[in-house]
Motif scaffolding. Structure first.
Motif, PDB file in Angstrom:
ATOM      1  N   ILE A 155       0.839  -1.210   0.000  1.00 20.25           N
ATOM      2  CA  ILE A 155       0.000   0.000   0.000  1.00 20.25           C
ATOM      3  C   ILE A 155       0.866   1.248   0.000  1.00 20.25           C
ATOM      4  CG2 ILE A 155      -1.649   1.338   1.365  1.00 20.25           C
ATOM      5  CD1 ILE A 155      -2.785  -1.402   2.337  1.00 20.25           C
ATOM      6  N   VAL A 156       1.899   1.253   0.831  1.00 24.20           N
ATOM      7  CA  VAL A 156       2.792   2.417   0.904  1.00 24.20           C
ATOM      8  C   VAL A 156       3.517   2.623  -0.421  1.00 24.20           C
ATOM      9  CG1 VAL A 156       4.879   3.325   2.004  1.00 24.20           C
ATOM     10  CG2 VAL A 156       3.072   2.301   3.403  1.00 24.20           C
ATOM     11  N   GLU A 157       3.974   1.552  -1.046  1.00 28.21           N
ATOM     12  CA  GLU A 157       4.680   1.677  -2.323  1.00 28.21           C
ATOM     13  C   GLU A 157       3.742   2.185  -3.415  1.00 28.21           C
ATOM     14  OE1 GLU A 157       6.385  -2.154  -2.970  1.00 28.21           O
ATOM     15  OE2 GLU A 157       8.073  -1.806  -1.596  1.00 28.21           O
ATOM     16  N   ALA A 158       2.503   1.697  -3.424  1.00 35.71           N
ATOM     17  CA  ALA A 158       1.530   2.192  -4.400  1.00 35.71           C
ATOM     18  C   ALA A 158       1.237   3.667  -4.159  1.00 35.71           C
ATOM     19  CB  ALA A 158       0.240   1.375  -4.323  1.00 35.71           C
ATOM     20  N   ALA A 159       1.113   4.048  -2.904  1.00 42.09           N
ATOM     21  CA  ALA A 159       0.863   5.456  -2.571  1.00 42.09           C
ATOM     22  C   ALA A 159       2.030   6.321  -3.014  1.00 42.09           C
ATOM     23  CB  ALA A 159       0.633   5.602  -1.072  1.00 42.09           C
ATOM     24  N   ARG A 160       3.252   5.810  -2.884  1.00 39.01           N
ATOM     25  CA  ARG A 160       4.415   6.573  -3.320  1.00 39.01           C
ATOM     26  C   ARG A 160       4.391   6.795  -4.828  1.00 39.01           C
ATOM     27  NH1 ARG A 160       8.156   3.280  -2.003  1.00 39.01           N
ATOM     28  NH2 ARG A 160       8.180   3.813   0.193  1.00 39.01           N
ATOM     29  N   ARG A 161       3.941   5.794  -5.568  1.00 41.92           N
ATOM     30  CA  ARG A 161       3.818   5.960  -7.020  1.00 41.92           C
ATOM     31  C   ARG A 161       2.776   7.027  -7.358  1.00 41.92           C
ATOM     32  NH1 ARG A 161       4.528   0.286  -6.722  1.00 41.92           N
ATOM     33  NH2 ARG A 161       2.272  -0.114  -6.830  1.00 41.92           N
ATOM     34  N   HIS A 162       1.709   7.079  -6.576  1.00 46.34           N
ATOM     35  CA  HIS A 162       0.671   8.083  -6.804  1.00 46.34           C
ATOM     36  C   HIS A 162       1.187   9.493  -6.527  1.00 46.34           C
ATOM     37  CE1 HIS A 162      -3.239   5.902  -7.529  1.00 46.34           C
ATOM     38  NE2 HIS A 162      -2.392   4.912  -7.335  1.00 46.34           N
ATOM     39  N   GLY A 169      -3.495  14.981  -4.153  1.00 43.38           N
ATOM     40  CA  GLY A 169      -4.372  14.103  -4.911  1.00 43.38           C
ATOM     41  C   GLY A 169      -4.353  12.656  -4.452  1.00 43.38           C
ATOM     42  N   LEU A 170      -3.628  12.375  -3.377  1.00 45.05           N
ATOM     43  CA  LEU A 170      -3.542  11.008  -2.876  1.00 45.05           C
ATOM     44  C   LEU A 170      -4.907  10.537  -2.382  1.00 45.05           C
ATOM     45  CD1 LEU A 170      -1.668   8.603  -2.219  1.00 45.05           C
ATOM     46  CD2 LEU A 170      -1.328   9.633   0.039  1.00 45.05           C
ATOM     47  N   SER A 171      -5.300   9.344  -2.806  1.00 44.29           N
ATOM     48  CA  SER A 171      -6.614   8.800  -2.449  1.00 44.29           C
ATOM     49  C   SER A 171      -6.475   7.329  -2.090  1.00 44.29           C
ATOM     50  CB  SER A 171      -7.575   8.961  -3.632  1.00 44.29           C
ATOM     51  OG  SER A 171      -8.680   8.101  -3.515  1.00 44.29           O
ATOM     52  N   LEU A 172      -7.055   6.944  -0.958  1.00 46.50           N
ATOM     53  CA  LEU A 172      -7.043   5.536  -0.575  1.00 46.50           C
ATOM     54  C   LEU A 172      -7.798   4.683  -1.585  1.00 46.50           C
ATOM     55  CD1 LEU A 172      -7.520   5.563   3.304  1.00 46.50           C
ATOM     56  CD2 LEU A 172      -5.456   5.063   2.028  1.00 46.50           C
ATOM     57  N   ARG A 173      -8.857   5.224  -2.149  1.00 43.02           N
ATOM     58  CA  ARG A 173      -9.624   4.465  -3.142  1.00 43.02           C
ATOM     59  C   ARG A 173      -8.785   4.200  -4.387  1.00 43.02           C
ATOM     60  NH1 ARG A 173     -15.031   4.031  -2.184  1.00 43.02           N
ATOM     61  NH2 ARG A 173     -15.873   5.293  -0.464  1.00 43.02           N
ATOM     62  N   ALA A 174      -8.018   5.208  -4.823  1.00 42.90           N
ATOM     63  CA  ALA A 174      -7.177   5.027  -5.999  1.00 42.90           C
ATOM     64  C   ALA A 174      -6.078   4.010  -5.731  1.00 42.90           C
ATOM     65  CB  ALA A 174      -6.566   6.361  -6.416  1.00 42.90           C
ATOM     66  N   VAL A 175      -5.505   4.052  -4.556  1.00 44.25           N
ATOM     67  CA  VAL A 175      -4.489   3.071  -4.174  1.00 44.25           C
ATOM     68  C   VAL A 175      -5.088   1.676  -4.155  1.00 44.25           C
ATOM     69  CG1 VAL A 175      -2.998   2.295  -2.290  1.00 44.25           C
ATOM     70  CG2 VAL A 175      -3.073   4.727  -2.898  1.00 44.25           C
ATOM     71  N   GLU A 207      -5.511   0.314  -7.703  1.00 43.47           N
ATOM     72  CA  GLU A 207      -4.253  -0.132  -8.299  1.00 43.47           C
ATOM     73  C   GLU A 207      -3.860  -1.512  -7.787  1.00 43.47           C
ATOM     74  OE1 GLU A 207       0.477   0.948  -8.188  1.00 43.47           O
ATOM     75  OE2 GLU A 207      -0.951   2.618  -8.244  1.00 43.47           O
ATOM     76  N   LEU A 208      -4.111  -1.766  -6.508  1.00 45.56           N
ATOM     77  CA  LEU A 208      -3.719  -3.044  -5.906  1.00 45.56           C
ATOM     78  C   LEU A 208      -4.775  -4.128  -6.081  1.00 45.56           C
ATOM     79  CD1 LEU A 208      -2.146  -1.718  -2.585  1.00 45.56           C
ATOM     80  CD2 LEU A 208      -0.952  -2.518  -4.632  1.00 45.56           C
ATOM     81  N   ALA A 256      -6.393   4.036   8.466  1.00 45.40           N
ATOM     82  CA  ALA A 256      -7.748   4.479   8.776  1.00 45.40           C
ATOM     83  C   ALA A 256      -8.188   5.681   7.952  1.00 45.40           C
ATOM     84  CB  ALA A 256      -7.853   4.801  10.263  1.00 45.40           C
ATOM     85  N   SER A 257      -7.230   6.408   7.370  1.00 44.30           N
ATOM     86  CA  SER A 257      -7.578   7.606   6.614  1.00 44.30           C
ATOM     87  C   SER A 257      -6.447   7.948   5.660  1.00 44.30           C
ATOM     88  CB  SER A 257      -7.815   8.798   7.560  1.00 44.30           C
ATOM     89  OG  SER A 257      -6.613   9.130   8.225  1.00 44.30           O
ATOM     90  N   ARG A 258      -6.738   8.867   4.742  1.00 46.75           N
ATOM     91  CA  ARG A 258      -5.690   9.360   3.847  1.00 46.75           C
ATOM     92  C   ARG A 258      -4.581  10.024   4.648  1.00 46.75           C
ATOM     93  NH1 ARG A 258      -5.381  15.154   1.244  1.00 46.75           N
ATOM     94  NH2 ARG A 258      -5.313  15.410   3.506  1.00 46.75           N
ATOM     95  N   ASP A 259      -4.959  10.752   5.693  1.00 47.31           N
ATOM     96  CA  ASP A 259      -3.949  11.443   6.487  1.00 47.31           C
ATOM     97  C   ASP A 259      -3.011  10.458   7.175  1.00 47.31           C
ATOM     98  OD1 ASP A 259      -5.129  13.731   5.661  1.00 47.31           O
ATOM     99  OD2 ASP A 259      -5.692  14.457   7.655  1.00 47.31           O
ATOM    100  N   GLU A 260      -3.538   9.333   7.625  1.00 48.25           N
ATOM    101  CA  GLU A 260      -2.689   8.330   8.263  1.00 48.25           C
ATOM    102  C   GLU A 260      -1.694   7.765   7.251  1.00 48.25           C
ATOM    103  OE1 GLU A 260      -3.439   4.026  10.245  1.00 48.25           O
ATOM    104  OE2 GLU A 260      -4.589   5.696  11.127  1.00 48.25           O
ATOM    105  N   LEU A 261      -2.138   7.540   6.020  1.00 50.47           N
ATOM    106  CA  LEU A 261      -1.243   7.063   4.967  1.00 50.47           C
ATOM    107  C   LEU A 261      -0.210   8.136   4.622  1.00 50.47           C
ATOM    108  CD1 LEU A 261      -0.355   5.016   2.878  1.00 50.47           C
ATOM    109  CD2 LEU A 261      -2.222   5.793   1.391  1.00 50.47           C
ATOM    110  N   LEU A 262      -0.644   9.385   4.544  1.00 51.29           N
ATOM    111  CA  LEU A 262       0.290  10.485   4.290  1.00 51.29           C
ATOM    112  C   LEU A 262       1.362  10.554   5.378  1.00 51.29           C
ATOM    113  CD1 LEU A 262      -1.654  13.660   3.071  1.00 51.29           C
ATOM    114  CD2 LEU A 262       0.292  12.547   1.955  1.00 51.29           C
TER     115      LEU A 262
END
Length: 226
Positions: free
Chosen positions: A18-25, A33-39, A42-43, A55-61
């Motif tokens: 998930i983190v690697e996919a988010a980094r690509r985004h 523009g980072l979105s948990l749904r978009a991540v 992709e996966l 739990a949220s986009r902010d937690e992933l950020l």
């Protein structure tokens, strides 16, 4: 492997994916523009499944930010540790050069932590320690010089008590007269790196490496380092 151990391993692997996919985004959409749904798309996962890990986009950020700061800090620490302890200016140069090299090699991660703030995101306390690793390293170089008697505080300029948050100089292990100078040098380092990474010196600076090295020397003079 026990069932709990297997579950922990699977969770760690999925978290990493998930983190690697988010980094690509970050490279294509930017932090805003980072979105948990978009991540999740992709996966090939349901968005509800991703929310079990973050739990949220902010937690992933926050995870991405902490990882970026830690990677930058680790690169600087490796470079600094390879220089003889008595060579204060050499340690300073190595730290600064490593920060620049990491930023140029990872421009999207650098932009995440030193670019424009993400609207609606407030960095939690967990980011403070990782964010300070390079600055703490520069302070350690100066503090070692103070302890050895080779770095002397200049009487001119404001003291930490006049311009910095109470207790900062003590936490950094620096004399009151030196702390503002080191903070100025720290911000000057990232100013030089950011101008290069974000293209602000395009058609202004011909040799960025030479320009940066000269800036690093002037920042060391400001402290001053021998």
């Amino acid at each position: 492997m026990t069932a709990p151990g297997a579950r922990a391993r699977v969770r760690a692997e999925l978290t990493r994916e998930i983190v690697e996919a988010a980094r690509r985004h970050l490279a294509t959409e930017g932090a805003a523009g980072l979105s948990l749904r978009a991540v999740a798309r992709e996966l090939g996962m349901a968005s509800s499944a991703v929310y079990r890990y973050f739990a949220s986009r902010d937690e992933l950020l926050t995870a991405l930010i902490v990882e970026a700061y830690d990677a930058l800090g680790a690169a600087a620490e490796r470079a600094e540790s390879a220089v003889a302890r008595a060579d204060l200016r050499g340690r300073w140069r190595a730290t600064c050069r490593a920060a620049r090299e990491w930023a140029l090699a990872h421009p999207h991660e650098y932009a995440l932590v030193y670019g424009s703030p993400v609207p609606g995101y407030a960095a939690p306390e967990a980011t403070v320690g990782p964010a300070s690793r390079v600055g703490v390293l520069l302070c350690r170089v100066v503090a070692d010089g103070v302890a050895a008697g080779t770095v002397q505080a200049r009487p001119d300029g404001p003291t930490a008590g006049a311009v910095l948050t109470p207790g900062v100089a003590e936490r950094l292990g620096l004399p009151e007269a030196l702390a503002p100078r080191v903070v100025t040098a720290w911000s000057g380092l990232y100013g030089a790196v950011s101008f290069e990474v974000f293209g602000q010196t395009h058609k202004v600076v011909a040799d960025h490496a030479a320009y940066f090295d000269a800036a690093v020397e002037r920042l060391a003079d400001l402290v001053p380092l021998p």
